[in-house]
Design an enzyme around this catalytic site. Sequence first.
Site, mmCIF file in Angstrom:
data_model
loop_
_atom_site.group_PDB
_atom_site.id
_atom_site.type_symbol
_atom_site.label_atom_id
_atom_site.label_comp_id
_atom_site.label_asym_id
_atom_site.label_seq_id
_atom_site.Cartn_x
_atom_site.Cartn_y
_atom_site.Cartn_z
ATOM 1 N N GLU A 57 0.808 -1.229 0.000
ATOM 2 C CA GLU A 57 0.000 0.000 0.000
ATOM 3 C C GLU A 57 0.841 1.279 0.000
ATOM 4 O OE1 GLU A 57 -2.991 0.103 2.978
ATOM 5 O OE2 GLU A 57 -3.917 -1.775 2.332
ATOM 6 N N GLU A 63 -5.598 -8.616 0.885
ATOM 7 C CA GLU A 63 -6.261 -8.178 2.108
ATOM 8 C C GLU A 63 -7.731 -7.931 1.825
ATOM 9 O OE1 GLU A 63 -4.527 -4.897 4.289
ATOM 10 O OE2 GLU A 63 -2.501 -5.651 3.960
HETATM 11 C C1 GCO Z 1 -3.668 -1.529 5.536
HETATM 12 C C2 GCO Z 1 -2.642 -2.509 5.927
HETATM 13 C C3 GCO Z 1 -2.999 -3.383 7.075
HETATM 14 C C4 GCO Z 1 -4.140 -2.907 7.938
HETATM 15 C C5 GCO Z 1 -5.472 -3.317 7.363
HETATM 16 C C6 GCO Z 1 -6.651 -2.851 8.180
HETATM 17 O O1 GCO Z 1 -4.369 -1.766 4.590
HETATM 18 O O2 GCO Z 1 -3.815 -0.498 6.184
HETATM 19 O O3 GCO Z 1 -2.085 -3.246 4.890
HETATM 20 O O4 GCO Z 1 -1.796 -3.382 7.764
HETATM 21 O O5 GCO Z 1 -4.023 -3.386 9.210
HETATM 22 O O6 GCO Z 1 -5.612 -2.773 6.099
HETATM 23 O O7 GCO Z 1 -6.701 -1.457 8.222
#
Ligand code: GCO
Length: 498
Positions: free
Chosen positions: A224, A405
Amino acid sequence: MSILTRRRLLRRAALSATATAAATGAGLAGTAAASAALAGCDESRDDRPRDPRSQPAPGGALRFPPGFGWGAATSAYQIEGAAKEDGRGESVWDTFSRTPGRVRNGDTGDVAADHYHRYVEDLDLMRELGLGSYRFSISWPRVQADGTGAPNQRGLDFYRRLIDGLHERGIAPMATLFHWDLPQALQDRGGWESRDVAQRFADYADHVFRALGDRVPVWLTINEPKTVVQNGYLHGHHAPGHRDPQAAYLVAHHLQLAHGLAVRALRAAGGDGRIGPAFNLHPCYPADSSPGAAEATRLYDGYENRLYLDSALTGRYPEDVLADLGPDSRMVRGIRDGDLAVISTPVDLVAVQYYTPIYVTAEGGTVRRWPTSEAEWQQIHPDGMYDILTRVTRDYGPIPLTVTENGLPTPDTLADDGTVDDAGRIRFLHDHLAAAHRAMADGVPLESFHVWSLLDNFEWAEGYDQRWGLVYVDYPTQRRIPKRSAHWYRDVIAAGGL
Ligand code: GCO
């Protein structure tokens, strides 16, 4: 819309609008804008998690292809703890979380879910779930305490043990090289604002590839980049806590450059490993049918999605975003000949992280259309998963995709009978998996899906308040208790579908 106006239009917009306006005084409507945005919510379209007794049963109609990678994800700083062990250096998140007022309740990742010491138990949990893929991240400051020089063997050994343990259990490792824990020593030398840090990242990646490259089939470069840009450098509620739009987009360029250099480092190191970027993508929709909303949505999409996708996959930054930033912006001035060729070095797959859609008004604000989870920036809209996956395939061709994710926080509590009933998570995952399945049926080459997260963990600025795991962590004892969703997911995996 200038870059300053843009500052209120970003991910987790409702959360950050007030902070941003307060920080800049840049003519933003601040709290009023945030309230107006929330007032736009259409409560009649409620897909809030439903009655747990009506949960869909596994083994039904939606089959995923044989070999589909059923996975779960974590990241180093969020679960490992052991902040001072075996030669680990400090990261920007150590600094940030120890700074009073930065993280809820003053929480830090010093202990987190103590995974560094309990990884064998966690590997066994993964096996019990039937996972086929586990996505984790490697902590740069464990491998290079200050971000440069010879690698720390003890740090690499931890990941070797973890990876070997995955293979022994028939679980494919998927390793992310950078999940935000930049060595503090590099931050002290300018952090991602410094072009040199991209080269340092390539050197670190090279050490990791040489040590572990023979046993990791899939690598992800930078987790990200957008969140580092927006949360770390625009809104300041993630490390390193800056509020500087000029710096933010220079950082975006250097993160992309670092990605490309790491891809080249893997190719140079040889081996069979595949590699790609990990982008959190947000489908952007106009909040209404006005031409102004359509136009504002297009630019918004440029900042949210195309800035990263286009540069990595087509070798061009989107013209509308570059024009909006302006020729004198630090980012545009920072792009050198050849950079985009590096950034667009061919990759083997693209990792998509999907959490929420964004609805954009003609004024460039955002409105809420769907109910949110405990994370107020997250609107629950499973169709967004379908839209973003099909869009990537439509716009960038049939490159393999993985969802790395997807998940939500739920208000989980440990009942007296020792169970954790997270019915909302089951509904959420069911609906998002169904949307992913639909995208596959329509031609998206999706090869795996990772729930965020395997374990409850340190949720950045929210500390331990939000619980995102399939497995409940009782932090005082570090006991792991699979939630109802973990049992459900196990059954889905065993059945090969929903
Ligand atoms: C993000 C990260 C994760 C977070 C998840 C929940 O997307 O911010 O990759 O580390 O914990 O997304 O917010």
